[in-house]
Design an enzyme around this catalytic site. Structure first.
Site, mmCIF file in Angstrom:
data_model
loop_
_atom_site.group_PDB
_atom_site.id
_atom_site.type_symbol
_atom_site.label_atom_id
_atom_site.label_comp_id
_atom_site.label_asym_id
_atom_site.label_seq_id
_atom_site.Cartn_x
_atom_site.Cartn_y
_atom_site.Cartn_z
ATOM 1 C CG HIS F 13 -11.607 -4.052 -3.677
ATOM 2 N ND1 HIS F 13 -12.582 -3.967 -2.688
ATOM 3 C CD2 HIS F 13 -10.467 -4.537 -3.015
ATOM 4 C CE1 HIS F 13 -12.126 -4.532 -1.456
ATOM 5 N NE2 HIS F 13 -10.970 -4.742 -1.535
ATOM 6 C CB CYS F 32 -9.188 -1.779 2.588
ATOM 7 S SG CYS F 32 -9.008 -3.328 3.191
ATOM 8 C CG HIS F 38 -6.183 -4.480 -1.774
ATOM 9 N ND1 HIS F 38 -6.634 -3.273 -1.655
ATOM 10 C CD2 HIS F 38 -6.841 -5.518 -1.148
ATOM 11 C CE1 HIS F 38 -7.815 -3.432 -0.998
ATOM 12 N NE2 HIS F 38 -7.918 -4.869 -0.634
ATOM 13 C CG HIS F 40 -9.560 -9.622 -1.932
ATOM 14 N ND1 HIS F 40 -8.902 -9.896 -0.711
ATOM 15 C CD2 HIS F 40 -9.799 -8.172 -1.614
ATOM 16 C CE1 HIS F 40 -8.728 -8.746 -0.029
ATOM 17 N NE2 HIS F 40 -9.178 -7.858 -0.437
ATOM 18 C CG ASP F 78 -12.312 -14.286 -13.482
ATOM 19 O OD1 ASP F 78 -11.806 -14.236 -12.380
ATOM 20 O OD2 ASP F 78 -11.921 -14.989 -14.263
ATOM 21 C CG HIS F 79 -8.646 -12.328 -14.294
ATOM 22 N ND1 HIS F 79 -9.108 -13.448 -14.094
ATOM 23 C CD2 HIS F 79 -7.383 -12.831 -14.200
ATOM 24 C CE1 HIS F 79 -8.134 -14.297 -13.660
ATOM 25 N NE2 HIS F 79 -7.195 -13.850 -13.822
ATOM 26 C CD GLU F 125 -12.708 -8.378 1.164
ATOM 27 O OE1 GLU F 125 -12.924 -7.199 0.181
ATOM 28 O OE2 GLU F 125 -12.259 -8.127 2.436
#
Lengths: 138, 138, 138, 138, 138, 138
Positions: F13, F32, F38, F40, F78-79, F125
C-alpha cells in the site's frame, strides 16, 4: 482497573453429540469429532476488575488469583480428557464456548471472596481462535 | 475507532511499604519486596479513541502519539528505578496498577491536545500478568 | 537429538566497571550503567543433547532438567539483583554474555549426571537481543 | 542456505509402556501417562538446506515443501490420536523425540526428490519445550 | 559465544523474471509475482560470533551492531520497494534467499571492523517461513 | 459470548492524497507515502458475538466464519496492492483505520446471515500498532 492472569493447560477433547451418528457429527464438527480424541495447548486469561487497594496497590493479590485458578480450573483440566474427567464439564458439549462458561462458573465465587469481580474468561484454543465470556446475561 | 501503539521499557522496582518491616513486606509482596530490587521488560499499549479524519484517514498521527509516549512516559521510565527516579511515581507504591494510573495521568492531556481521547493504558509486567486502566471513575 | 527447556526469571542488574568513573561507564555502557539499577524479564533456553532412551523415548526426563535449572539457576536469579546477590556472578561484569557463561558453569555437571550433554545456553535479555553460549573452547 | 517452513497440527497422545503397570508409568511419565489421553497444539519447523537456484532464487519452492509436509506429516497427525491412528508412529512410544524421528523419516526422501537436503525437524510440544532432530548418526 | 540483534523493516517486492511472460511467472512464483507488488513486515536476526571482551563483557557493543544494521541494511530497505530502490538488490531476483545474501554482503565487513565475525543472517518473511544464510561456501 | 478468528494477509500500500504534492504527502505521511509502495504482513482478528447454540455449543461455526473472511476479505487483499486492486478500498485513503472500516462493511452482512453479530474488526499492521473498529456510530 482490570488485572489479567495468564495460565496454560493441555487437554484432550472431542466435539460430538451422542444422539447423532458419526456421519452427522462429522458433518457438523468436522475432524474435531474424531472418536479417538485430539487435544490442544489451551491458554487461559482470567481478567478481574476492582478498586486498587491504597494499602497494597493491588486490585487482587496475584498469588491468590493464581492459586484460585490452579485449584478450581487448571488442576482439573491439565493433562486430562475434558469429556471424561472434568467435573464441571460433565454433560456439556466440549466446545471452547462451553469450556469458558464452565471456567467462569468455577471462578466467579472465589474471586468475589477476594474482594474483586470476575470480568472476563478468555480461552485460546489454537493460534487461530479464542473465545471471551463476560458472564451470564452480559 | 481505536488505535493502539505498543512501546517497551525496562525498569527496576520493588514492592514495599516503608512503614512495614521486612517480614510484613515479604508476607504481602513476596519476592517482589526484595530490598536489592528486581526488574522487568515492561510492554506498554496505549489505546486512543476518536473519529477518523477524512483528510488523513487517521484517528491520530502515530508519529505524534509515539512522540508523546516517549516524552511523557518511556524516556522517564526506561532503564530507570521506578521507586527512586520517576517523577510521576514519587510517593506511590510501585505496583503495576499504580504504574498504569501514573502513565494515564501523563498521557491524558497531550493525547487530548492531538484531538483524540485516551481510552486505555495496558501495562504488561510479565508474560503471565498485565493490567488495563480506563481512567478515573470508569 | 536435542531437547530444549524454556524458563524465565526477572532480575535487576547494572553494567559498570568499578575502576571506571561514571562518565566512562556511561560512555561504554550507556543507560545500562544507571547506578540505581534497571531490570529485565529474562528468558532462558537450555538445550541438551543425547541419545534417545529406548525405554522412555527421552533424551532426558524434562522433570529432571526443569528441577536442575530451578535449583542451580532460576532460584538464584529470580527477583534478585544480579550484581549483588547471585553467587555465580560474583566478580563478573553482569553482561548477558557473562550471565550465559555463569549459567553454563552451573548446569554442565548436573546435566551430565543425568546422562546427557549440555549443548547450548541461550539467554534472551530483551525482545531485541539474545546470546548463545556453547561452552568453553567452542 | 537454509529455509524453514512452519506448520501446525493438534493431536492427542499418551506416554506409557504397555509392559509397565499404571504405577510405574505414572512414576516415569507423570501426568503425561493419563490413560484417558491429553493433547497439544504442536508446532513443526522443517528446515531444508541447499543451493540457491539462479533461475528462481529459491533453495526449494515453498509450495512444494508445504505440500510435502501436508501429505506426509500433518494430514496424518492433525486432529488424530498419535498412539492409535498414525501409521509412522505405530510401535513407538509417543514422546516428542520419537515423533521428530518419525517425521524425519517421512520427509527425508520427498525433500531429496525436490533437489534439497532435509536439515532439521523441530517439534514444539508446549511453550516450555521442544526437540530438534538432525537425522540418524548426527 | 554468539550474540543476536533483532531488527524489523517493511518493504514491497515482487518475484518475477523479466525474460518470462506473466503466465510462466505465475506458474513458478504464484501470487508472489503480482505485477502490482505486495509486501511484508520482515524480521531480521543478525548473529555475530566472537570472544567476550574481559573489559566490557561484550562480544560486540550492541549499540555499534544496531547502528551498522541501520546504516547498511534497514535504512535502505524500510518502506522501500526491494526490486526498484535497494542498491544491493539491483539485478537480483527478490527472493528471501537472495535478500539474505545481499544483507550478508552488506554486513560482513563492518562487523569484522568491530572485531567480531558475522555468523548468520536470518530473514523472516512471514510467520510461516524464514531463511538462514551462513556466508559463501558454508 | 464472543469468538474471534485470526487470519493473515500480505499486501502493498501507500498513504497519499492525489491532490497533494509529494512534499506535502511526505510531511503528513512520512515514509509511508513512498511512491514505489511498501507492504506489510497484516493480521486480522474478526470478533463475533452471539448466543451459544445448545445444539452445537457454538456461537458460530468457525468453518463458516473462516470461509466468510476468506471470500469477502483475505482473497481480495492477499498479495495485492491495496490502493490499486481491492474493490472495497477504491476511493479510500489506504490507512489501517480505513482498511478496518472496509473490512467491517464486507463482513457485517454475511456474519449476520449466520445468526451472529459482528462485534469488532482488529487489524494489526505492524508489531507496534493496530486498530479496532466496532461499527458505525459506536
Amino acid at each position: 482497573m482490570r488485572i489479567t492472569r495468564r495460565e496454560t493447560f493441555n487437554a484432550a477433547h472431542r466435539l460430538f453429540r451422542p444422539e447423532w451418528d458419526d456421519g452427522k457429527n462429522l458433518e457438523v464438527f468436522g475432524k474435531c469429532s474424531n472418536p479417538n480424541w485430539h487435544g490442544h495447548n489451551y491458554v487461559l486469561y482470567v481478567t478481574v476488575e476492582g478498586k486498587v487497594s491504597p494499602e497494597t496497590g493491588f486490585v487482587i493479590n496475584l498469588k491468590s488469583l493464581s492459586q484460585i485458578i490452579k485449584t478450581f480450573v487448571t488442576d482439573k483440566l491439565d493433562h486430562k480428557n475434558m469429556n471424561l474427567e472434568v467435573d464441571f464439564m460433565a454433560g456439556r458439549l466440549a466446545s471452547t464456548e462451553n469450556l469458558a462458561i464452565g471456567i467462569w462458573e468455577q471462578l466467579e465465587k472465589p474471586v468475589a471472596e477476594e474482594g474483586a469481580r470476575l470480568h472476563c474468561v478468555k480461552v485460546v484454543e489454537t493460534e487461530k481462535n479464542y473465545v471471551e465470556y463476560f458472564g451470564p446475561g452480559r
